[in-house]
Design an enzyme around this catalytic site. Structure first.
Site, PDB file in Angstrom:
ATOM      1  N   GLY A   1       0.839  -1.204   0.000  1.00 28.66           N
ATOM      2  CA  GLY A   1       0.000   0.000   0.000  1.00 28.66           C
ATOM      3  C   GLY A   1       0.873   1.252   0.000  1.00 28.66           C
ATOM      4  O   GLY A   1       2.101   1.163  -0.086  1.00 28.66           O
TER       5      GLY A   1
ATOM      6  N   ASP B   1      -5.105 -12.204   4.246  1.00 29.50           N
ATOM      7  CA  ASP B   1      -6.320 -11.393   4.374  1.00 29.50           C
ATOM      8  C   ASP B   1      -6.678 -11.276   5.860  1.00 29.50           C
ATOM      9  O   ASP B   1      -6.920 -12.293   6.527  1.00 29.50           O
ATOM     10  CB  ASP B   1      -7.453 -12.103   3.590  1.00 29.50           C
ATOM     11  CG  ASP B   1      -8.729 -11.284   3.558  1.00 29.50           C
ATOM     12  OD1 ASP B   1      -8.896 -10.372   4.392  1.00 29.50           O
ATOM     13  OD2 ASP B   1      -9.577 -11.574   2.685  1.00 29.50           O
TER      14      ASP B   1
ATOM     15  N   TYR C   1     -17.175   5.057   7.763  1.00 24.79           N
ATOM     16  CA  TYR C   1     -15.744   4.734   7.783  1.00 24.79           C
ATOM     17  C   TYR C   1     -15.139   5.123   9.130  1.00 24.79           C
ATOM     18  O   TYR C   1     -14.459   4.314   9.782  1.00 24.79           O
ATOM     19  CB  TYR C   1     -15.041   5.479   6.641  1.00 24.79           C
ATOM     20  CG  TYR C   1     -13.537   5.550   6.775  1.00 24.79           C
ATOM     21  CD1 TYR C   1     -12.751   4.412   6.604  1.00 24.79           C
ATOM     22  CD2 TYR C   1     -12.889   6.757   7.073  1.00 24.79           C
ATOM     23  CE1 TYR C   1     -11.363   4.478   6.743  1.00 24.79           C
ATOM     24  CE2 TYR C   1     -11.509   6.829   7.199  1.00 24.79           C
ATOM     25  CZ  TYR C   1     -10.755   5.691   7.036  1.00 24.79           C
ATOM     26  OH  TYR C   1      -9.391   5.754   7.170  1.00 24.79           O
TER      27      TYR C   1
ATOM     28  N   LYS D   1     -13.438   2.884  12.077  1.00 18.85           N
ATOM     29  CA  LYS D   1     -12.041   3.064  12.500  1.00 18.85           C
ATOM     30  C   LYS D   1     -11.963   3.318  14.008  1.00 18.85           C
ATOM     31  O   LYS D   1     -11.069   2.819  14.691  1.00 18.85           O
ATOM     32  CB  LYS D   1     -11.386   4.222  11.740  1.00 18.85           C
ATOM     33  CG  LYS D   1     -11.163   3.987  10.262  1.00 18.85           C
ATOM     34  CD  LYS D   1     -10.192   2.874   9.933  1.00 18.85           C
ATOM     35  CE  LYS D   1      -8.748   3.273  10.090  1.00 18.85           C
ATOM     36  NZ  LYS D   1      -7.831   2.185   9.609  1.00 18.85           N
TER      37      LYS D   1
ATOM     38  N   LEU E   1       1.386   3.564   2.468  1.00 15.32           N
ATOM     39  CA  LEU E   1       2.209   3.619   3.667  1.00 15.32           C
ATOM     40  C   LEU E   1       3.081   2.373   3.770  1.00 15.32           C
ATOM     41  O   LEU E   1       4.263   2.452   4.112  1.00 15.32           O
ATOM     42  CB  LEU E   1       1.300   3.743   4.900  1.00 15.32           C
ATOM     43  CG  LEU E   1       1.981   3.729   6.250  1.00 15.32           C
ATOM     44  CD1 LEU E   1       2.994   4.858   6.371  1.00 15.32           C
ATOM     45  CD2 LEU E   1       0.944   3.845   7.373  1.00 15.32           C
TER      46      LEU E   1
HETATM   47  N1  NAP Z   1      -5.078   7.276   2.796  1.00 21.14           N
HETATM   48  C1  NAP Z   1      -5.386   8.237   3.646  1.00 21.14           C
HETATM   49  O1  NAP Z   1      -5.572   9.391   3.267  1.00 21.14           O
HETATM   50  C2  NAP Z   1      -5.506   7.934   5.124  1.00 21.14           C
HETATM   51  C3  NAP Z   1      -5.840   8.959   6.024  1.00 21.14           C
HETATM   52  C4  NAP Z   1      -5.930   8.661   7.392  1.00 21.14           C
HETATM   53  C5  NAP Z   1      -5.700   7.373   7.839  1.00 21.14           C
HETATM   54  N2  NAP Z   1      -5.400   6.390   6.936  1.00 21.14           N
HETATM   55  C6  NAP Z   1      -5.161   5.031   7.423  1.00 21.14           C
HETATM   56  O2  NAP Z   1      -3.794   4.722   7.183  1.00 21.14           O
HETATM   57  C7  NAP Z   1      -3.658   3.323   6.902  1.00 21.14           C
HETATM   58  C8  NAP Z   1      -2.840   3.120   5.629  1.00 21.14           C
HETATM   59  O3  NAP Z   1      -3.487   3.782   4.545  1.00 21.14           O
HETATM   60  P1  NAP Z   1      -2.915   3.683   3.047  1.00 21.14           P
HETATM   61  O4  NAP Z   1      -3.381   4.919   2.338  1.00 21.14           O
HETATM   62  O5  NAP Z   1      -1.481   3.319   3.046  1.00 21.14           O
HETATM   63  O6  NAP Z   1      -3.778   2.446   2.511  1.00 21.14           O
HETATM   64  P2  NAP Z   1      -3.576   1.587   1.163  1.00 21.14           P
HETATM   65  O7  NAP Z   1      -2.614   2.244   0.250  1.00 21.14           O
HETATM   66  O8  NAP Z   1      -4.948   1.290   0.639  1.00 21.14           O
HETATM   67  O9  NAP Z   1      -2.903   0.262   1.708  1.00 21.14           O
HETATM   68  C9  NAP Z   1      -3.627  -0.700   2.427  1.00 21.14           C
HETATM   69  C10 NAP Z   1      -2.945  -2.034   2.234  1.00 21.14           C
HETATM   70  O10 NAP Z   1      -3.721  -3.034   2.909  1.00 21.14           O
HETATM   71  C11 NAP Z   1      -4.063  -4.067   1.978  1.00 21.14           C
HETATM   72  N3  NAP Z   1      -5.353  -4.660   2.332  1.00 21.14           N
HETATM   73  C12 NAP Z   1      -6.601  -4.221   2.007  1.00 21.14           C
HETATM   74  N4  NAP Z   1      -7.528  -5.055   2.513  1.00 21.14           N
HETATM   75  C13 NAP Z   1      -6.851  -6.032   3.163  1.00 21.14           C
HETATM   76  C14 NAP Z   1      -7.241  -7.190   3.870  1.00 21.14           C
HETATM   77  N5  NAP Z   1      -8.540  -7.541   4.020  1.00 21.14           N
HETATM   78  N6  NAP Z   1      -6.273  -7.974   4.404  1.00 21.14           N
HETATM   79  C15 NAP Z   1      -4.968  -7.657   4.281  1.00 21.14           C
HETATM   80  N7  NAP Z   1      -4.538  -6.592   3.599  1.00 21.14           N
HETATM   81  C16 NAP Z   1      -5.468  -5.778   3.047  1.00 21.14           C
HETATM   82  C17 NAP Z   1      -4.079  -3.382   0.638  1.00 21.14           C
HETATM   83  O11 NAP Z   1      -3.963  -4.324  -0.405  1.00 21.14           O
HETATM   84  P3  NAP Z   1      -4.548  -3.954  -1.872  1.00 21.14           P
HETATM   85  O12 NAP Z   1      -3.836  -2.698  -2.275  1.00 21.14           O
HETATM   86  O13 NAP Z   1      -4.205  -5.135  -2.707  1.00 21.14           O
HETATM   87  O14 NAP Z   1      -6.021  -3.714  -1.682  1.00 21.14           O
HETATM   88  C18 NAP Z   1      -2.875  -2.461   0.784  1.00 21.14           C
HETATM   89  O15 NAP Z   1      -1.670  -3.165   0.556  1.00 21.14           O
HETATM   90  C19 NAP Z   1      -5.081   2.765   6.888  1.00 21.14           C
HETATM   91  O16 NAP Z   1      -5.371   2.219   8.149  1.00 21.14           O
HETATM   92  C20 NAP Z   1      -5.969   3.980   6.682  1.00 21.14           C
HETATM   93  O17 NAP Z   1      -7.257   3.828   7.241  1.00 21.14           O
HETATM   94  C21 NAP Z   1      -5.288   6.648   5.606  1.00 21.14           C
END
Ligand code: NAP
Length: 286
Positions: free
Chosen positions: A10, A34, A123, A127, A12
């Protein structure tokens, strides 16, 4: 340090892989691993015997979550509890990420870790439930609330990050409508990963706000992107109501990194400086 990293490809997750290269990292990828399959997940974690588990997995397409509360809770709360239970069994800390959206935006000055949450959308409720479940199961945890992430890898789940999305849109449209009544702190996943690396070595468990410094609206952020690119793009500021997204979002969700400063983590850079570094790294500017 022996670290299991869930969601390693992902936004991060990818930056954590780079930042933690001196550690022994076991990257886990969806869908092979998963979090919503608790027995299989438990067995993998018990086999790997990590010293710390980092979970970046989330169901975070915020508008979609409104119509899919069950899936939101499955990934963002129930699966997090299951991970916490395995961490308790292994007696290792869990690092888990939450969101600025746990707040309702009524405060209008940066939120501290102990300000009361009041989430406005499905959402954010899911969380926050995940946060409570981690705290209920574990004593050793790092809960990290962050905001507006963008990273070189981009998010497969959510699609291209905000920066890449508006750069692409500007190639096809003469005017871009950007929300101007949501105050946030866009945060670089590269910097966040570096602070997480410091944090897990601190043993100062608990809840943390970790974002870049300063605040802006999405409109301000977009203006800065095109200013740094030296590109003239017509941007129209719109309010959230006119923009018409399905999920309600707080008008103000800026976080103060209070506890991180107290335990002596290195300061984050201001959001505009982090954006510049990102654009350089992506090759958008020289
Ligand atoms: N993005 C934002 O703006 C933001 C803001 C505040 C907080 N956050 C939090 O920060 C964290 C990281 O965000 P991010 O933007 O890095 O997210 P991301 O890019 O979507 O990465 C999430 C990762 O988790 C994997 N994943 C999804 N569903 C899964 C499952 N059921 N089992 C195992 N792995 C799974 C995804 O795989 P796939 O890519 O193959 O689906 C991806 O590798 C999250 O907790 C998010 O809620 C994000």
């Amino acid at each position: 340090m022996k670290i299991v990293l869930i969601g390693a490809d992902g936004q991060l997750g990818s930056d954590l892989v780079k930042t933690l290269r001196e550690d022994e990292v076991f990257p886990l990828y969806y869908p092979k691993f998963d979090v919503t399959e608790p027995e299989a997940a438990r067995s993998v974690l018990l086999d790997l015997t990590p010293e710390v588990v980092i979970n970046t997995a989330a169901y975070h397409r915020v508008d979609e979550c409104e119509d899919h509360p069950k899936e939101s809770f499955q990934v963002n709360a129930i699966a997090v509890r299951d991970l916490a239970l395995v961490c308790r069994e292994l007696d290792v800390p869990l690092v888990h990420f939450s969101t600025d959206y746990v707040f309702d935006g009524g405060k209008r000055s940066p939120y501290l870790e102990d300000d009361p949450p009041n989430p406005l959308n499905v959402y954010a409720v899911s969380k926050l439930a995940g946060e409570f479940l981690v705290r209920q199961v574990l004593e050793k945890y790092f809960l990290v609330r962050t905001c507006g992430l963008y990273g070189v890898a981009g998010s497969k789940e959510k699609g291209p990050n905000f920066v890449e999305r508006i750069i692409e849109l500007a190639k096809r449209k003469t005017t871009l409508r950007i929300v101007n009544d949501q105050w946030v702190t866009p945060t670089s996943t590269e910097e966040l990963a570096q602070r997480v690396s410091e944090l897990i070595r601190s043993r100062s468990y608990g809840l943390y706000h970790l974002t870049n410094e300063g605040e802006c609206t999405w409109y301000d952020f977009a203006r800065e992107v095109f200013c740094l690119l030296g590109q003239e793009v017509r941007l129209t500021p719109v309010d959230s109501f006119t923009y018409g997204a399905k999920a309600r979002r707080p008008h103000y969700s800026v976080l103060e990194n209070k506890r991180a400063k107290e335990i002596g983590l290195r300061d984050f850079s201001p959001w505009d400086q982090a954006l510049r570094n990102y654009l350089l790294k992506k090759g958008h500017i020289q």
